[in-house]
Design a protein around this motif. Structure first.
Motif, PDB file in Angstrom:
ATOM      1  N   UNK A   1       0.853  -1.179   0.000  1.00  0.00           N
ATOM      2  CA  UNK A   1       0.000   0.000   0.000  1.00  0.00           C
ATOM      3  C   UNK A   1       0.889   1.229   0.000  1.00  0.00           C
ATOM      4  N   UNK A   2       0.564   2.204  -0.844  1.00  0.00           N
ATOM      5  CA  UNK A   2       1.341   3.433  -0.941  1.00  0.00           C
ATOM      6  C   UNK A   2       1.094   4.268   0.310  1.00  0.00           C
ATOM      7  N   UNK A   3       2.140   4.413   1.109  1.00  0.00           N
ATOM      8  CA  UNK A   3       2.014   5.144   2.371  1.00  0.00           C
ATOM      9  C   UNK A   3       2.471   6.584   2.269  1.00  0.00           C
ATOM     10  N   UNK A   4       3.173   6.943   1.189  1.00  0.00           N
ATOM     11  CA  UNK A   4       3.840   8.243   1.140  1.00  0.00           C
ATOM     12  C   UNK A   4       2.876   9.407   1.263  1.00  0.00           C
ATOM     13  N   UNK A   5       1.750   9.353   0.566  1.00  0.00           N
ATOM     14  CA  UNK A   5       0.827  10.488   0.626  1.00  0.00           C
ATOM     15  C   UNK A   5       0.152  10.578   1.978  1.00  0.00           C
ATOM     16  N   UNK A   6       0.087   9.460   2.689  1.00  0.00           N
ATOM     17  CA  UNK A   6      -0.541   9.486   3.997  1.00  0.00           C
ATOM     18  C   UNK A   6       0.399  10.023   5.070  1.00  0.00           C
ATOM     19  N   UNK A   7       1.634   9.610   5.033  1.00  0.00           N
ATOM     20  CA  UNK A   7       2.550  10.089   6.057  1.00  0.00           C
ATOM     21  C   UNK A   7       2.707  11.597   5.956  1.00  0.00           C
ATOM     22  N   UNK A   8       2.634  12.142   4.762  1.00  0.00           N
ATOM     23  CA  UNK A   8       2.813  13.582   4.587  1.00  0.00           C
ATOM     24  C   UNK A   8       1.652  14.371   5.161  1.00  0.00           C
ATOM     25  N   UNK A   9       0.454  13.833   5.041  1.00  0.00           N
ATOM     26  CA  UNK A   9      -0.699  14.671   5.318  1.00  0.00           C
ATOM     27  C   UNK A   9      -1.431  14.355   6.612  1.00  0.00           C
ATOM     28  N   UNK A  10      -1.407  13.102   7.080  1.00  0.00           N
ATOM     29  CA  UNK A  10      -2.328  12.764   8.150  1.00  0.00           C
ATOM     30  C   UNK A  10      -1.733  12.015   9.336  1.00  0.00           C
ATOM     31  N   UNK A  11      -0.583  11.394   9.173  1.00  0.00           N
ATOM     32  CA  UNK A  11      -0.127  10.491  10.224  1.00  0.00           C
ATOM     33  C   UNK A  11       0.544  11.166  11.400  1.00  0.00           C
ATOM     34  N   UNK A  12       0.905  12.389  11.267  1.00  0.00           N
ATOM     35  CA  UNK A  12       1.678  13.030  12.328  1.00  0.00           C
ATOM     36  C   UNK A  12       0.833  13.959  13.182  1.00  0.00           C
ATOM     37  N   UNK A  13      -0.435  13.725  13.245  1.00  0.00           N
ATOM     38  CA  UNK A  13      -1.314  14.594  14.013  1.00  0.00           C
ATOM     39  C   UNK A  13      -1.197  14.321  15.506  1.00  0.00           C
ATOM     40  N   UNK A  14      -1.514  15.336  16.271  1.00  0.00           N
ATOM     41  CA  UNK A  14      -1.582  15.196  17.716  1.00  0.00           C
ATOM     42  C   UNK A  14      -2.714  14.228  18.052  1.00  0.00           C
TER      43      UNK A  14
END
Length: 331
Positions: A198-211
């Motif tokens: 699964x392509x994770x790159x677009x997700x790590x950039x936009x949503x995974x680092x939220x508080x």
């Protein structure tokens, strides 16, 4: 990452018309995540316990119909509402689930939905005044039925802390990886994505680092304040107002809030404001000063300092790296 516990429970609500492929796909995804976490013994990572919940045909009560780890004990950390291939399900079919969802949320569980599953969240009233996404084909209908919800179908995932909504039918995979990132660790989410191709790159950039605010601490008074802060963006709040919401004296509230969340109320509000600021930097072209004012800072310089301390980048550099509009421009 969540605090170290033996077990973290993820509940999948199988409502009428729910897409079973998403239910079983998410179950498999979390199983792979457990395997990846197991390759790091001694890391203190919890086990993800997956349970399926459905309405009993006779009584209508919501009961567990599948348990991946029946020998373990846990409390509900996350509830997922899968997509529905038939479109937005009839409202009358959703009534038995609304009260159960409100009870789980009040006890500290994060509620999440995929595609048309957002309608169940809307029926609880918990999305009132908050942002949400869904399948682009359902966005207009959702907005007309629930005009107090800020529907934004341009976003694949909207992580609003205690409520997460995902867009299209297949966004269950993106939501599942986001939850693995939150409940286990970013490295485990990455390993799971690689294993499942699964392509994770677009997700790590936009949503995974939220508080990810801790919500399962068991202090109902503090949880009430957390929900209140999340809903109104932690803008223009005082210690006295928070203590009043909790029904506690200021000194008692300070002690219990820090014990429950690991943060002082001021630090917690800063995290919420910066999380909103990151979203605006990514998805809008508003100036840093405008964003600072919108998230509650009268002094843009103070916003810049707090943002860099929490995120590790100044706002302008963050936008250059992760802003969707910036990334889409030709070099």
């Amino acid at each position: 990452m969540v605090a170290q516990h033996d077990t973290v429970e993820v509940g999948l609500l199988v409502y009428p018309g729910a897409q079973l492929a998403a239910v079983y796909g998410l179950t498999d995804l979390f199983s792979v995540a457990n395997r990846m976490a197991g390759e790091h013994p001694g890391s203190g990572l919890p086990t993800l316990r997956v349970r399926h919940w459905a309405a009993d045909a006779g009584s209508g009560d919501i009961r567990c119909v599948f348990d991946s780890h029946p020998a373990l004990s846990s409390r509900m950390n996350v509830v997922i509402l899968p997509p529905c291939l038939d479109g937005l399900p009839p409202v009358e079919n959703l009534q038995p689930f609304s009260q159960w969802l409100r009870q789980q949320h009040a006890a500290g569980a994060t509620l999440s939905s995929v595609c048309a599953g957002v309608l169940l969240l809307a029926e609880t009233g918990l999305l009132s005044g908050r942002p949400a996404t869904t399948h682009w084909n359902f966005a207009r209908t959702l907005g007309e039925r629930y005009p107090d919800i800020a529907v934004d179908a341009d976003k694949l995932i909207i992580d609003d802390g205690d409520i997460i909504t995902a867009g299209g039918v297949m966004a269950w995979a993106d939501l599942g990886l986001a939850l693995v990132d939150r409940l286990l660790a970013p490295s485990i989410a990455s390993a799971t994505a690689h294993f499942l191709v699964i392509d994770l790159s677009r997700q790590t950039q936009r949503y995974f680092s939220r508080f990810a605010p801790p919500l399962t601490h068991g202090d109902a008074a503090v949880l009430k304040v957390q929900h209140w802060l999340q809903k109104q963006g932690a803008r223009d709040v005082t210690l006295g107002a928070m203590a009043e919401q909790a029904g506690l004296g200021e000194r008692t509230f300070l002690r219990r809030f820090q014990q429950a969340t690991g943060l002082k109320p001021t630090e917690y509000c800063q995290e919420l404001r910066v999380a909103k600021g990151r979203e605006l930097l990514e998805f809008t072209t508003r100036s840093v000063d405008q964003i600072a004012w919108e998230v509650g800072y009268q002094d843009p310089g103070a916003f810049r300092k707090v943002f860099q301390r929490i995120v590790g980048l100044p706002p302008k550099e963050y936008r250059l790296r992760f802003g969707v509009r910036c990334a889409s421009r030709p070099a």
